[in-house]
Motif scaffolding. Structure first.
Motif, PDB file in Angstrom:
ATOM      1  N   ILE A  65      12.735   5.083  -0.425  1.00  0.00           N
ATOM      2  CA  ILE A  65      11.902   3.993   0.085  1.00  0.00           C
ATOM      3  C   ILE A  65      11.788   4.091   1.598  1.00  0.00           C
ATOM      4  O   ILE A  65      10.700   3.953   2.169  1.00  0.00           O
ATOM      5  CB  ILE A  65      12.500   2.627  -0.324  1.00  0.00           C
ATOM      6  N   ALA A  66      12.922   4.332   2.265  1.00  0.00           N
ATOM      7  CA  ALA A  66      12.931   4.447   3.725  1.00  0.00           C
ATOM      8  C   ALA A  66      12.040   5.602   4.179  1.00  0.00           C
ATOM      9  O   ALA A  66      11.327   5.486   5.183  1.00  0.00           O
ATOM     10  CB  ALA A  66      14.362   4.632   4.224  1.00  0.00           C
ATOM     11  N   ARG A  67      12.069   6.705   3.462  1.00  0.00           N
ATOM     12  CA  ARG A  67      11.215   7.846   3.814  1.00  0.00           C
ATOM     13  C   ARG A  67       9.744   7.460   3.765  1.00  0.00           C
ATOM     14  O   ARG A  67       8.969   7.777   4.680  1.00  0.00           O
ATOM     15  CB  ARG A  67      11.485   9.012   2.863  1.00  0.00           C
ATOM     16  N   GLU A 111       0.819  -1.213   0.000  1.00  0.00           N
ATOM     17  CA  GLU A 111       0.000   0.000   0.000  1.00  0.00           C
ATOM     18  C   GLU A 111       0.856   1.267   0.000  1.00  0.00           C
ATOM     19  O   GLU A 111       0.413   2.309  -0.490  1.00  0.00           O
ATOM     20  CB  GLU A 111      -0.907  -0.003   1.231  1.00  0.00           C
ATOM     21  N   SER A 112       2.078   1.185   0.525  1.00  0.00           N
ATOM     22  CA  SER A 112       2.933   2.361   0.664  1.00  0.00           C
ATOM     23  C   SER A 112       3.798   2.628  -0.556  1.00  0.00           C
ATOM     24  O   SER A 112       3.950   3.774  -0.988  1.00  0.00           O
ATOM     25  CB  SER A 112       3.835   2.224   1.892  1.00  0.00           C
ATOM     26  N   ILE A 113       4.383   1.556  -1.114  1.00  0.00           N
ATOM     27  CA  ILE A 113       5.321   1.746  -2.234  1.00  0.00           C
ATOM     28  C   ILE A 113       5.072   0.767  -3.391  1.00  0.00           C
ATOM     29  O   ILE A 113       5.815   0.785  -4.371  1.00  0.00           O
ATOM     30  CB  ILE A 113       6.785   1.610  -1.763  1.00  0.00           C
ATOM     31  N   GLY A 114       4.064  -0.086  -3.270  1.00  0.00           N
ATOM     32  CA  GLY A 114       3.762  -1.014  -4.350  1.00  0.00           C
ATOM     33  C   GLY A 114       4.462  -2.355  -4.203  1.00  0.00           C
ATOM     34  O   GLY A 114       5.219  -2.595  -3.252  1.00  0.00           O
ATOM     35  N   ASP A 115       4.229  -3.244  -5.174  1.00  0.00           N
ATOM     36  CA  ASP A 115       4.749  -4.617  -5.124  1.00  0.00           C
ATOM     37  C   ASP A 115       6.205  -4.748  -5.555  1.00  0.00           C
ATOM     38  O   ASP A 115       6.831  -5.774  -5.307  1.00  0.00           O
ATOM     39  CB  ASP A 115       3.919  -5.522  -6.048  1.00  0.00           C
ATOM     40  N   ALA A 116       6.728  -3.752  -6.235  1.00  0.00           N
ATOM     41  CA  ALA A 116       8.008  -3.900  -6.930  1.00  0.00           C
ATOM     42  C   ALA A 116       9.163  -4.286  -6.011  1.00  0.00           C
ATOM     43  O   ALA A 116      10.112  -4.938  -6.454  1.00  0.00           O
ATOM     44  CB  ALA A 116       8.339  -2.611  -7.679  1.00  0.00           C
ATOM     45  N   TYR A 117       9.079  -3.895  -4.739  1.00  0.00           N
ATOM     46  CA  TYR A 117      10.208  -4.125  -3.832  1.00  0.00           C
ATOM     47  C   TYR A 117      10.015  -5.335  -2.929  1.00  0.00           C
ATOM     48  O   TYR A 117      10.870  -5.637  -2.095  1.00  0.00           O
ATOM     49  CB  TYR A 117      10.444  -2.876  -2.976  1.00  0.00           C
ATOM     50  N   LYS A 151      18.564  -4.607  -8.227  1.00  0.00           N
ATOM     51  CA  LYS A 151      17.373  -3.919  -7.744  1.00  0.00           C
ATOM     52  C   LYS A 151      17.388  -3.876  -6.220  1.00  0.00           C
ATOM     53  O   LYS A 151      18.248  -4.484  -5.575  1.00  0.00           O
ATOM     54  CB  LYS A 151      16.093  -4.591  -8.248  1.00  0.00           C
ATOM     55  N   VAL A 152      16.413  -3.179  -5.651  1.00  0.00           N
ATOM     56  CA  VAL A 152      16.261  -3.064  -4.208  1.00  0.00           C
ATOM     57  C   VAL A 152      15.123  -3.959  -3.740  1.00  0.00           C
ATOM     58  O   VAL A 152      14.061  -4.017  -4.387  1.00  0.00           O
ATOM     59  CB  VAL A 152      15.975  -1.605  -3.794  1.00  0.00           C
ATOM     60  N   PHE A 153      15.332  -4.655  -2.634  1.00  0.00           N
ATOM     61  CA  PHE A 153      14.310  -5.495  -2.024  1.00  0.00           C
ATOM     62  C   PHE A 153      14.016  -4.990  -0.614  1.00  0.00           C
ATOM     63  O   PHE A 153      14.918  -4.573   0.114  1.00  0.00           O
ATOM     64  CB  PHE A 153      14.765  -6.950  -1.915  1.00  0.00           C
ATOM     65  N   PHE A 154      12.755  -5.067  -0.218  1.00  0.00           N
ATOM     66  CA  PHE A 154      12.376  -4.789   1.161  1.00  0.00           C
ATOM     67  C   PHE A 154      12.762  -5.966   2.047  1.00  0.00           C
ATOM     68  O   PHE A 154      12.578  -7.120   1.675  1.00  0.00           O
ATOM     69  CB  PHE A 154      10.860  -4.554   1.255  1.00  0.00           C
ATOM     70  N   ASP A 187      14.881  -1.911   6.841  1.00  0.00           N
ATOM     71  CA  ASP A 187      15.941  -2.792   6.355  1.00  0.00           C
ATOM     72  C   ASP A 187      15.702  -3.150   4.899  1.00  0.00           C
ATOM     73  O   ASP A 187      14.616  -3.637   4.537  1.00  0.00           O
ATOM     74  CB  ASP A 187      15.988  -4.065   7.194  1.00  0.00           C
ATOM     75  N   LEU A 188      16.722  -2.934   4.070  1.00  0.00           N
ATOM     76  CA  LEU A 188      16.619  -3.150   2.630  1.00  0.00           C
ATOM     77  C   LEU A 188      17.825  -3.949   2.133  1.00  0.00           C
ATOM     78  O   LEU A 188      18.871  -4.000   2.783  1.00  0.00           O
ATOM     79  CB  LEU A 188      16.555  -1.807   1.888  1.00  0.00           C
ATOM     80  N   TYR A 189      17.657  -4.562   0.972  1.00  0.00           N
ATOM     81  CA  TYR A 189      18.738  -5.269   0.297  1.00  0.00           C
ATOM     82  C   TYR A 189      18.921  -4.681  -1.099  1.00  0.00           C
ATOM     83  O   TYR A 189      17.975  -4.174  -1.699  1.00  0.00           O
ATOM     84  CB  TYR A 189      18.429  -6.756   0.137  1.00  0.00           C
ATOM     85  N   GLU A 190      20.154  -4.784  -1.610  1.00  0.00           N
ATOM     86  CA  GLU A 190      20.406  -4.454  -3.010  1.00  0.00           C
ATOM     87  C   GLU A 190      21.109  -5.640  -3.661  1.00  0.00           C
ATOM     88  O   GLU A 190      22.279  -5.899  -3.410  1.00  0.00           O
ATOM     89  CB  GLU A 190      21.279  -3.207  -3.132  1.00  0.00           C
TER      90      GLU A 190
END
Length: 303
Positions: A243-245, A85-91, A264-267, A257-260
């Motif tokens: 994304i963090a914001r 809901e916040s940033i979509g499915d992409a991450y 790409k970037v993953f949540f 916490d994120l991965y690269e």
């Protein structure tokens, strides 16, 4: 000095964890338990009336801030809806199952590579890189051990109370090296990432933590682990900051916490109480410097 004695000397608060696990501290109030554990961990009294250090403010946060959304966001499965809901499915990494118990998992139906982790845990993970060389019985024993852990009782992390144990299955994200993927952990305050640390060489005896400000300047901070001086600024660092914001916007404080990996970037996850507020930032002055980012004055205290 053997390893057990070394752990007791370096982390005396673990004595309290052991007593709590056995139910021997049930007579203590939540506040008294936190005050005792903090005193053992830091060698100083916990100031809850006018907290200054980040670790003090994290413990104040545990006791006095209550937002139901936090409980959703510490659940590794339910948080996916919040991210969507916040940033979509992409991450979001691919999820191929969630189970209420280990017995519900059909091992034969799992893909050749996968990750399993408790939905109410943090850092607990089972990784399978190849089912041909994977010990499923040992994995089940590990998951059973994880099922008995409780952040709610061990460190009194409010958001984990009443979050049920389930197991989530996710696709194994391919790492750019032989180690587990690096974790980029952004400390955010009122929707703004201010600093981060990178967890590298995970899955080894040489786990490294390295702190940076939001412009990728290295900070002279040690937090339980040694440093990796070979780290480079991630390719998608600015995207990670954005994304963090977005994910941290509703909260006075949260670690995103994120991965690269895989270009790409993953949540990863959302963490509200870094190490339960019981692990030192060294030199100690940095505990107070980092605490300046966390403004408690605007938070309505809940009892």
């Amino acid at each position: 000095m053997d390893s057990v004695l070394k752990k007791v000397v370096n982390h005396p608060e673990k004595i309290v964890y052991g007593l709590e696990r056995k139910g021997l501290l049930d007579w203590l109030s939540e506040k008294e338990y936190i005050k005792i554990t903090y005193r053992l961990a830091f060698g100083r009294k916990l100031n809850l009336d006018d907290p200054k250090a980040l670790t003090e403010k994290i413990n104040w946060y545990k006791l006095y801030y209550r937002d139901p959304l936090m409980r959703k966001c510490v659940d590794k499965y339910e948080v996916r809806q919040y991210v969507r809901e916040s940033i979509g499915d992409a991450y979001l990494n691919e999820c191929f199952g969630v189970w209420n118990s280990i017995e519900e998992i059909d091992y034969n139906a799992l893909p050749n590579q996968f990750v399993l982790k408790p939905t109410n845990g943090s850092g607990d993970i089972v990784i399978c890189k190849n089912k041909s060389h994977f010990n499923w019985e040992e994995a089940k024993r590990t998951l059973t051990k994880y099922s008995k852990r409780s952040f709610a009782t061990k460190t009194k992390e409010w958001a984990y109370y009443d979050v049920p144990f389930r197991i989530i299955g996710e696709r194994l994200i391919k790492s750019s090296d032989e180690n587990q993927i690096k974790d980029y952990k952004f400390f955010c305050f009122n929707g703004e990432p201010e600093f981060l640390f990178v967890a590298s060489e995970r899955g080894t005896e040489h786990l490294k933590f390295d702190f940076f400000d939001k412009k990728w300047n290295r900070l002279p901070i040690t937090n339980a682990h040694e440093h990796n001086m070979t780290l480079n600024k991630p390719q998608y660092f600015n995207e990670m900051l954005e994304i963090a914001r977005k994910l941290s916007k509703p909260f006075p404080h949260v670690r995103v916490d994120l991965y690269e990996e895989e270009n790409k970037v993953f949540f990863g996850e959302l963490t509200f109480y870094h190490f339960g507020g019981f692990t030192k930032f060294e030199p100690d002055e940095w505990d107070y410097k980092l605490g300046e980012y966390f403004d408690l004055k605007s938070i309505q205290k809940k009892h």
